[in-house]
Scaffold this motif. Structure first.
Motif, short mmCIF file in Angstrom:
data_model
loop_
_atom_site.label_atom_id
_atom_site.label_comp_id
_atom_site.label_asym_id
_atom_site.label_seq_id
_atom_site.Cartn_x
_atom_site.Cartn_y
_atom_site.Cartn_z
N ILE A 1 0.84 -1.20 0.00
CA ILE A 1 0.00 0.00 0.00
C ILE A 1 0.88 1.25 0.00
N LYS A 2 1.94 1.26 0.80
CA LYS A 2 2.84 2.41 0.82
C LYS A 2 3.55 2.59 -0.51
N LEU A 3 3.87 1.50 -1.18
CA LEU A 3 4.50 1.58 -2.49
C LEU A 3 3.56 2.22 -3.51
N VAL A 4 2.29 1.86 -3.45
CA VAL A 4 1.30 2.45 -4.36
C VAL A 4 1.09 3.93 -4.03
N ILE A 5 1.05 4.27 -2.76
CA ILE A 5 0.90 5.67 -2.36
C ILE A 5 2.11 6.48 -2.83
N GLY A 6 3.30 5.91 -2.73
CA GLY A 6 4.51 6.59 -3.21
C GLY A 6 4.46 6.81 -4.71
N ALA A 7 3.97 5.83 -5.45
CA ALA A 7 3.84 5.99 -6.90
C ALA A 7 2.83 7.09 -7.22
N LEU A 8 1.76 7.19 -6.44
CA LEU A 8 0.79 8.27 -6.66
C LEU A 8 1.39 9.63 -6.34
N PHE A 9 2.18 9.72 -5.25
CA PHE A 9 2.88 10.96 -4.94
C PHE A 9 3.74 11.39 -6.12
N LEU A 10 4.49 10.45 -6.67
CA LEU A 10 5.38 10.77 -7.78
C LEU A 10 4.60 11.13 -9.04
N PHE A 11 3.47 10.48 -9.26
CA PHE A 11 2.65 10.81 -10.41
C PHE A 11 2.17 12.26 -10.33
N PHE A 12 1.67 12.65 -9.16
CA PHE A 12 1.19 14.02 -9.01
C PHE A 12 2.34 15.02 -9.02
N LEU A 13 3.49 14.62 -8.51
CA LEU A 13 4.67 15.48 -8.57
C LEU A 13 5.09 15.69 -10.02
N ASN A 14 5.07 14.63 -10.82
CA ASN A 14 5.42 14.76 -12.23
C ASN A 14 4.39 15.59 -12.99
N ALA A 15 3.12 15.44 -12.62
CA ALA A 15 2.07 16.22 -13.28
C ALA A 15 2.24 17.71 -12.97
N ALA A 16 2.58 18.03 -11.73
CA ALA A 16 2.76 19.43 -11.35
C ALA A 16 4.12 19.96 -11.80
N GLY A 17 5.12 19.09 -11.91
CA GLY A 17 6.46 19.52 -12.24
C GLY A 17 6.72 19.72 -13.72
N THR A 18 5.76 19.40 -14.57
CA THR A 18 5.99 19.57 -16.01
C THR A 18 6.15 21.03 -16.38
N LYS A 19 5.59 21.92 -15.59
CA LYS A 19 5.70 23.36 -15.89
C LYS A 19 7.13 23.87 -15.72
N ILE A 20 7.89 23.25 -14.82
CA ILE A 20 9.27 23.70 -14.60
C ILE A 20 10.29 22.70 -15.12
N GLY A 21 9.82 21.69 -15.84
CA GLY A 21 10.74 20.72 -16.43
C GLY A 21 11.24 19.67 -15.45
N LEU A 22 10.45 19.35 -14.46
CA LEU A 22 10.84 18.37 -13.44
C LEU A 22 10.17 17.04 -13.75
N HIS A 23 10.96 15.98 -13.80
CA HIS A 23 10.42 14.64 -14.01
C HIS A 23 11.20 13.65 -13.16
N ILE B 1 16.63 16.29 -5.50
CA ILE B 1 17.76 15.56 -6.08
C ILE B 1 17.69 15.60 -7.60
N GLU B 2 16.53 15.39 -8.15
CA GLU B 2 16.38 15.39 -9.61
C GLU B 2 16.62 16.78 -10.19
N TYR B 3 16.14 17.81 -9.50
CA TYR B 3 16.21 19.16 -10.05
C TYR B 3 17.62 19.75 -9.94
N TRP B 4 18.26 19.58 -8.78
CA TRP B 4 19.53 20.26 -8.57
C TRP B 4 20.76 19.37 -8.82
N ILE B 5 20.67 18.10 -8.55
CA ILE B 5 21.84 17.25 -8.68
C ILE B 5 21.91 16.60 -10.04
N LEU B 6 20.83 16.00 -10.47
CA LEU B 6 20.85 15.29 -11.74
C LEU B 6 20.41 16.24 -12.82
#
Length: 87
Positions: free
Chosen positions: A35-57, A82-87
């Motif tokens: 269940i936590k793995l699925v919730i984490g995937a949903l967090f990342l999905f919404f993060l990717n959906a919101a981050g497309t405006k600034i080029g974050l994936h 980590i994705e935005y500043w390091i990679l």
């Protein structure tokens, strides 16, 4: 294995678990981890959906989903940083 046999086996296991319950703690821990793995995937999905405006994936894979799922929102924010500043 035939699809009908597979569905019958899974259905009978679900009915069996509903009737007798899951008295073993490891099964509960595995369920909570899934269940936590699925919730984490949903967090990342919404993060990717919101981050497309600034080029974050942030890629959604078992490692990143488990970090975001077990650590919650701070874990997802840390992955984004980590994705935005390091990679």
């Amino acid at each position: 294995m035939e699809p009908i046999a597979f569905v019958a086996v899974i259905g009978s296991l679900i009915i069996l678990l509903l009737l007798i319950g899951t008295p073993l703690k490891p099964l509960r821990w595995i369920g909570q981890a899934c269940i936590k793995l699925v919730i984490g995937a949903l967090f990342l999905f919404f993060l990717n959906a919101a981050g497309t405006k600034i080029g974050l994936h942030v890629p959604i894979n078992p490692a990143t989903a488990s970090v975001a799922g077990f650590l919650g929102v701070p874990g997802a924010v840390a992955l984004a940083a980590i994705e935005y500043w390091i990679l």
